[in-house]
Structure formats: structure tokens, C-alpha cells
Design a protein around this motif. Structure first.
Motif, short mmCIF file in Angstrom:
data_model
loop_
_atom_site.label_atom_id
_atom_site.label_comp_id
_atom_site.label_asym_id
_atom_site.label_seq_id
_atom_site.Cartn_x
_atom_site.Cartn_y
_atom_site.Cartn_z
N MET A 1 0.85 -1.20 0.00
CA MET A 1 0.00 0.00 0.00
C MET A 1 0.88 1.24 0.00
N GLU A 2 0.68 2.13 -1.00
CA GLU A 2 1.40 3.39 -1.03
C GLU A 2 0.50 4.51 -0.51
N TRP A 3 1.04 5.32 0.39
CA TRP A 3 0.38 6.54 0.82
C TRP A 3 1.09 7.71 0.15
N ARG A 4 0.34 8.59 -0.47
CA ARG A 4 0.92 9.74 -1.15
C ARG A 4 0.23 11.00 -0.64
N ARG A 5 1.02 12.01 -0.29
CA ARG A 5 0.47 13.28 0.16
C ARG A 5 1.02 14.40 -0.71
N SER A 6 0.11 15.15 -1.31
CA SER A 6 0.52 16.28 -2.15
C SER A 6 0.31 17.56 -1.35
N SER A 7 1.37 18.36 -1.21
CA SER A 7 1.30 19.57 -0.38
C SER A 7 0.85 20.79 -1.16
N THR A 8 0.86 20.73 -2.48
CA THR A 8 0.36 21.83 -3.31
C THR A 8 -0.79 21.31 -4.17
N PRO A 9 -1.74 22.19 -4.53
CA PRO A 9 -2.90 21.73 -5.31
C PRO A 9 -2.50 21.07 -6.63
N VAL A 10 -3.16 19.96 -6.93
CA VAL A 10 -2.92 19.19 -8.15
C VAL A 10 -4.08 19.45 -9.11
N PRO A 11 -3.83 19.89 -10.33
CA PRO A 11 -4.94 20.10 -11.28
C PRO A 11 -5.81 18.85 -11.40
N TYR A 12 -7.12 19.05 -11.45
CA TYR A 12 -8.03 17.91 -11.40
C TYR A 12 -7.81 16.95 -12.57
N ARG A 13 -7.66 17.48 -13.77
CA ARG A 13 -7.51 16.60 -14.93
C ARG A 13 -6.22 15.77 -14.82
N GLU A 14 -5.18 16.37 -14.27
CA GLU A 14 -3.93 15.65 -14.07
C GLU A 14 -4.13 14.50 -13.07
N ALA A 15 -4.85 14.79 -11.98
CA ALA A 15 -5.10 13.75 -10.98
C ALA A 15 -5.98 12.64 -11.54
N LEU A 16 -6.96 13.02 -12.37
CA LEU A 16 -7.83 12.01 -12.96
C LEU A 16 -7.05 11.08 -13.89
N ALA A 17 -6.16 11.64 -14.70
CA ALA A 17 -5.34 10.82 -15.59
C ALA A 17 -4.44 9.88 -14.79
N ALA A 18 -3.91 10.39 -13.68
CA ALA A 18 -3.06 9.55 -12.84
C ALA A 18 -3.85 8.40 -12.22
N GLN A 19 -5.09 8.68 -11.84
CA GLN A 19 -5.94 7.62 -11.29
C GLN A 19 -6.25 6.55 -12.34
N GLU A 20 -6.56 7.00 -13.54
CA GLU A 20 -6.87 6.05 -14.61
C GLU A 20 -5.70 5.11 -14.84
N ALA A 21 -4.48 5.68 -14.88
CA ALA A 21 -3.29 4.86 -15.11
C ALA A 21 -3.04 3.92 -13.94
N ARG A 22 -3.21 4.41 -12.72
CA ARG A 22 -2.94 3.57 -11.55
C ARG A 22 -3.99 2.48 -11.42
N ASN A 23 -5.24 2.79 -11.77
CA ASN A 23 -6.30 1.78 -11.74
C ASN A 23 -5.91 0.58 -12.61
N ALA A 24 -5.45 0.87 -13.83
CA ALA A 24 -5.06 -0.21 -14.74
C ALA A 24 -3.87 -0.98 -14.20
N ALA A 25 -2.90 -0.26 -13.60
CA ALA A 25 -1.70 -0.91 -13.09
C ALA A 25 -2.00 -1.79 -11.88
N VAL A 26 -2.88 -1.33 -11.00
CA VAL A 26 -3.26 -2.16 -9.84
C VAL A 26 -3.97 -3.42 -10.32
N HIS A 27 -4.86 -3.24 -11.30
CA HIS A 27 -5.57 -4.40 -11.85
C HIS A 27 -4.60 -5.40 -12.47
#
Length: 217
Positions: A1-27
């Protein structure tokens, strides 16, 4: 399990793309599960049940998402928790997953001195506002793809509450929105993250079936 904390705001579209990629990788088994704590610049997001009538004043970018729910606002002072978890290995029970998220947030808020609760017919986390009326202090919206979760929940630490006026939050017009700061509880993002992580073990145990109940209370 990785815990990640971002201290500065992350653009929403950037975060969504990162989730899509991580979803596939976890699967695929090529990446660990991820719990990501962050904030976004001001943005409105539309869930799969979004009603155009609820978008009153689109003063910020509006992003279509694949999560459940209607319109929500994200911005500085709202701490978000995205969960990329393999529910295929954690009970395959989406209802239990959502109830687990509700209980995790409610318990963490209680640790900070704020009583909160879930309401079956109203999505989100609720509390008593300064005027004594019920108000939303947290939002929940998830998506499960190939039994790996995406999105998660957001809690209002100290956002600009006027920004919620551009939408009908989650399609619920009868109730207002509040924050920890409005209730007189000053909590930094780092303090919230620490309080949330302290309760994470209980949440994960529930998903793994080590508790018999799956309710939010």
C-alpha cells in the motif's frame, strides 16, 4: 500500500489521468494500491448522475468524471482522499466499501471534536452547522472499474464556501455546506492527513471482513 500526500494543489484533470493509469496498473498487478491525499485548484466536477440544471454558475472549469453522483466542487481547503484499492482482494462488496468510507470519515471527524453522521437518503457526511441546521461537511463519490476503486471522498477543512454557490452540491438544494473552520475547528491538511491515517487500519480491516458489520454507524 502506497500513501501519497501532495502539499500543493494538483490540477483535477492531471489527478484524474493519474488515477486512470494507476487503476489499470493495480488491476494488472504492476503497481501497489494507493491512498492519495491532496487538494485541487477550484473546479466543478460532474458525476454520472449530473443534472445540467444543477450547474448554476460555471465560474470554474467543469470536468466530466466517471464517478457516481452529481455536481461537486473541489478547491483549496478541501482535503481529498483518492483510493485505488483492489476490491477484488477485499471482499468485492461496493456497498461495504462506501459504508466503510463513511465510517472512516465520521470517526476521524469525531477524533477532532466534530460529531458527524451519514444519512441513507442523502449522499455525503453531515453535521450540525453553526445555526443548528444540518449541513454537509464531506462528499463521497466512487467508481469501481475491474474491481479496482477510483475517486473517494473530500472533507471541508477551510474552503471558500461561496464557491459552492455555482452548483447545487450533489443535487441537494435543501441543505447548506459547512467546514471545520466554520465550526471553529482549525485543522491543517497535514493534521487531517495524520488523523485520517491513524484510523486507516480500522477501515481496511472492515474491507477484509474482519468485522461483521458494514454500516456507517
Amino acid at each position: 500500500m502506497e500513501w501519497r500526500r501532495s502539499s500543493t494543489p494538483v490540477p483535477y484533470r492531471e489527478a484524474l489521468a493519474a488515477q486512470e493509469a494507476r487503476n489499470a496498473a493495480v488491476h494488472d498487478g504492476t503497481a501497489d494500491e494507493l491512498i492519495w491525499l491532496l487538494e485541487h485548484p477550484p473546479v466543478y466536477t460532474a458525476g454520472t448522475s449530473a443534472d445540467a440544471a444543477d450547474l448554476i454558475d460555471p465560474r470554474f472549469d467543469v470536468v466530466q468524471t466517471g464517478r457516481g453522483g452529481r455536481y461537486t466542487y473541489h478547491g483549496p481547503g478541501m482535503r481529498i482522499c483518492y483510493l485505488l484499492l483492489d476490491l477484488g482482494q477485499r471482499g468485492r462488496d461496493v456497498r461495504c466499501f462506501v459504508h466503510g468510507l463513511e465510517r472512516w470519515v465520521i470517526t476521524t471527524l469525531g477524533d477532532l471534536g466534530v460529531e458527524a453522521w451519514a444519512v441513507p437518503e442523502r449522499v455525503g457526511i453531515w453535521t450540525r452547522d453553526v445555526d443548528g441546521r444540518e449541513a454537509k461537511i464531506g462528499a463521497i463519490g466512487v467508481r469501481v472499474r475491474r474491481w479496482v476503486s477510483m475517486h473517494g471522498f473530500a472533507v471541508n477543512l477551510d474552503p471558500d464556501l461561496s464557491h459552492f454557490g455555482g452548483i447545487v452540491p450533489c443535487g441537494i438544494a435543501e441543505y447548506g455546506v459547512t467546514s471545520l473552520a466554520r465550526l471553529g475547528v482549525r485543522v491543517s491538511g497535514a493534521e487531517w492527513d495524520a488523523a485520517l491515517q491513524a484510523r486507516a487500519g480500522e477501515f481496511l480491516e472492515r474491507l477484509e471482513g474482519k468485522e461483521a458489520t458494514c454500516t456507517a454507524g
